[in-house]
Design a protein around this motif. Sequence first.
Motif, mmCIF file in Angstrom:
data_model
loop_
_atom_site.group_PDB
_atom_site.id
_atom_site.type_symbol
_atom_site.label_atom_id
_atom_site.label_comp_id
_atom_site.label_asym_id
_atom_site.label_seq_id
_atom_site.Cartn_x
_atom_site.Cartn_y
_atom_site.Cartn_z
ATOM 1 N N VAL A 162 46.565 46.294 43.255
ATOM 2 C CA VAL A 162 45.447 45.446 42.839
ATOM 3 C C VAL A 162 44.258 45.687 43.789
ATOM 4 C CG1 VAL A 162 44.689 43.049 42.604
ATOM 5 C CG2 VAL A 162 46.971 43.717 41.843
ATOM 6 N N PRO A 163 43.071 45.990 43.239
ATOM 7 C CA PRO A 163 41.916 46.264 44.105
ATOM 8 C C PRO A 163 41.600 45.090 45.022
ATOM 9 C CG PRO A 163 41.427 46.788 41.811
ATOM 10 C CD PRO A 163 42.742 46.096 41.808
ATOM 11 N N ARG A 164 41.149 45.421 46.225
ATOM 12 C CA ARG A 164 40.768 44.399 47.202
ATOM 13 C C ARG A 164 39.367 44.721 47.707
ATOM 14 N NH1 ARG A 164 44.382 42.751 52.513
ATOM 15 N NH2 ARG A 164 42.865 41.350 53.479
ATOM 16 N N GLY A 165 38.486 43.732 47.695
ATOM 17 C CA GLY A 165 37.127 43.943 48.195
ATOM 18 C C GLY A 165 36.095 43.574 47.151
ATOM 19 N N VAL A 166 34.835 43.521 47.621
ATOM 20 C CA VAL A 166 33.717 43.091 46.773
ATOM 21 C C VAL A 166 32.774 44.265 46.600
ATOM 22 C CG1 VAL A 166 31.788 41.470 46.597
ATOM 23 C CG2 VAL A 166 33.949 40.739 47.637
ATOM 24 N N GLN A 167 32.363 44.507 45.342
ATOM 25 C CA GLN A 167 31.466 45.636 45.077
ATOM 26 C C GLN A 167 30.267 45.181 44.253
ATOM 27 O OE1 GLN A 167 34.329 48.136 43.112
ATOM 28 N NE2 GLN A 167 34.478 49.482 44.885
ATOM 29 N N GLU A 168 29.338 46.113 44.091
ATOM 30 C CA GLU A 168 28.142 45.890 43.262
ATOM 31 C C GLU A 168 27.423 44.597 43.633
ATOM 32 O OE1 GLU A 168 28.819 46.555 39.103
ATOM 33 O OE2 GLU A 168 29.797 48.459 39.512
ATOM 34 N N GLY A 169 27.194 44.444 44.941
ATOM 35 C CA GLY A 169 26.406 43.322 45.437
ATOM 36 C C GLY A 169 27.022 41.964 45.167
ATOM 37 N N GLY A 170 28.321 41.915 44.948
ATOM 38 C CA GLY A 170 28.989 40.624 44.736
ATOM 39 C C GLY A 170 29.374 40.370 43.300
ATOM 40 N N SER A 171 29.048 41.310 42.394
ATOM 41 C CA SER A 171 29.322 41.076 40.971
ATOM 42 C C SER A 171 30.710 41.529 40.548
ATOM 43 C CB SER A 171 28.299 41.807 40.100
ATOM 44 O OG SER A 171 27.027 41.332 40.410
ATOM 45 N N ARG A 172 31.358 42.331 41.384
ATOM 46 C CA ARG A 172 32.694 42.835 41.028
ATOM 47 C C ARG A 172 33.645 42.538 42.178
ATOM 48 N NH1 ARG A 172 33.413 48.768 38.644
ATOM 49 N NH2 ARG A 172 32.483 47.668 36.890
ATOM 50 N N ILE A 173 34.677 41.745 41.883
ATOM 51 C CA ILE A 173 35.591 41.292 42.940
ATOM 52 C C ILE A 173 37.008 41.744 42.618
ATOM 53 C CG2 ILE A 173 36.588 39.260 44.076
ATOM 54 C CD1 ILE A 173 33.958 37.779 43.453
ATOM 55 N N GLY A 174 37.604 42.491 43.523
ATOM 56 C CA GLY A 174 38.997 42.889 43.338
ATOM 57 C C GLY A 174 39.886 41.650 43.415
ATOM 58 N N ALA A 175 40.882 41.558 42.516
ATOM 59 C CA ALA A 175 41.728 40.356 42.484
ATOM 60 C C ALA A 175 42.572 40.220 43.747
ATOM 61 C CB ALA A 175 42.620 40.380 41.246
ATOM 62 N N GLY A 176 42.686 41.304 44.516
ATOM 63 C CA GLY A 176 43.458 41.239 45.754
ATOM 64 C C GLY A 176 42.631 40.812 46.961
ATOM 65 N N THR A 177 41.356 40.495 46.748
ATOM 66 C CA THR A 177 40.504 40.032 47.854
ATOM 67 C C THR A 177 40.965 38.645 48.301
ATOM 68 O OG1 THR A 177 38.710 41.173 46.710
ATOM 69 C CG2 THR A 177 38.088 39.770 48.564
ATOM 70 N N THR A 178 41.035 38.444 49.604
ATOM 71 C CA THR A 178 41.500 37.133 50.083
ATOM 72 C C THR A 178 40.359 36.110 50.021
ATOM 73 O OG1 THR A 178 40.915 37.552 52.380
ATOM 74 C CG2 THR A 178 43.145 38.222 51.684
ATOM 75 N N LEU A 179 40.748 34.844 50.007
ATOM 76 C CA LEU A 179 39.736 33.775 50.008
ATOM 77 C C LEU A 179 38.922 33.849 51.296
ATOM 78 C CD1 LEU A 179 41.656 30.673 48.571
ATOM 79 C CD2 LEU A 179 40.642 32.610 47.370
#
Length: 278
Positions: free
Chosen positions: A48-65
């Motif tokens: 599952v992708p982790r991290g934030v891309q495209e200036g905050g518009s795309r969020i990997g579901a594995g990104t932590t709170l």
Amino acid sequence: MELRQPSSLEELNGAGNNSLLAGGTDLVPLLRDGLVEAEVLVDIRAVVPRGVQEGGSRIGAGTTLAELEVDPGIPAALREACALAASPQLRSMGTIGGNLLQATRCWYWRLDFPCFLHGGSRCHAREGAHREHAIFGNGRCASAHPSDPAAALLALGARVRTSQRELALDELYRLPTEDDRDVTALEPGEVILQLDVPQPEASTYLKAMDRARWAFPLVGVAAARFADGVRLALAGVAPIPWRIESEADLEGATPLPGTAYKVELARPLIRRALDAIG
Ligand SMILES: Cc1cc2nc3c(=O)[nH]c(=O)nc-3n(C[C@H](O)[C@H](O)[C@H](O)COP(=O)(O)OP(=O)(O)OC[C@H]3O[C@@H](n4cnc5c(N)ncnc54)[C@H](O)[C@@H]3O)c2cc1C
Ligand code: SF4
């Protein structure tokens, strides 16, 4: 118990419909308490992708709170909802995908009462202690959805990309029915991969809770202003995150005797949230 650790989506799809493990902050206690039974756990963190891309518009579901609450690119409502959720330790392990799919905190359910959500015919909370429970959508199950970020994402009009399809966040949730007691619309084995989050002109998340820190929402209010209008969503008021058009929708609430106070709690929070986003 077997632990599988797939390294690609293809490998994950071949892993069968077993319990998916991300940060484990919700699933592991459920396994420990015997509320979830699994012979195979599939650790999805490498897939599952982790991290934030495209200036905050795309969020990997594995990104932590914890990662989301400090990212200046994502909308304020989501940042604030993450910062107000759980504790720092839980936020550093818990992922946004797992947060959206966390199980209810209703104590009858957690104590394994044979209630409606567990497949039975009664809602024990309706008849018993229900101070933390719902004021909307509570005809069969009166549980209150515990996710702060889900309400923020609902107000923001987020979309969810899974291993099988793309859907709006409000299509991810549904009220339990006689035929289907699940509150999410995911198929077995379907994995949330990513969230697409529109950028509002302004947004905020306000939360009433029993303690100033580390408490689930009694009522959470997310508000987001876009060029074509304002979107509002509530946490802690229904078995699923709940969209409202305006404060007037509170007139349609169906509180239980012990939850009527939530209607009055929501009112000033909605006004303050609307003031905050101008
Ligand atoms: C004491 C305590 C207090 C808390 N307080 C709050 C609070 O105030 N507000 C709030 O919002 N939350 C709160 N939480 C919930 C916490 O934020 C979640 O437990 C956490 O975010 C879940 O993420 P996880 O990665 O650990 O999920 P896991 O425990 O790994 O998984 C949770 C569920 O989601 C499924 N899952 C996980 N990721 C995916 C995916 N990508 N695709 C498909 N299925 C998936 C798992 O199979 C499991 O069913 C609290 C939790 C605890 C224990
Ligand atoms: S509120 Fe829902 S989860 Fe709680 S006892 Fe009633 S049916 Fe079960």
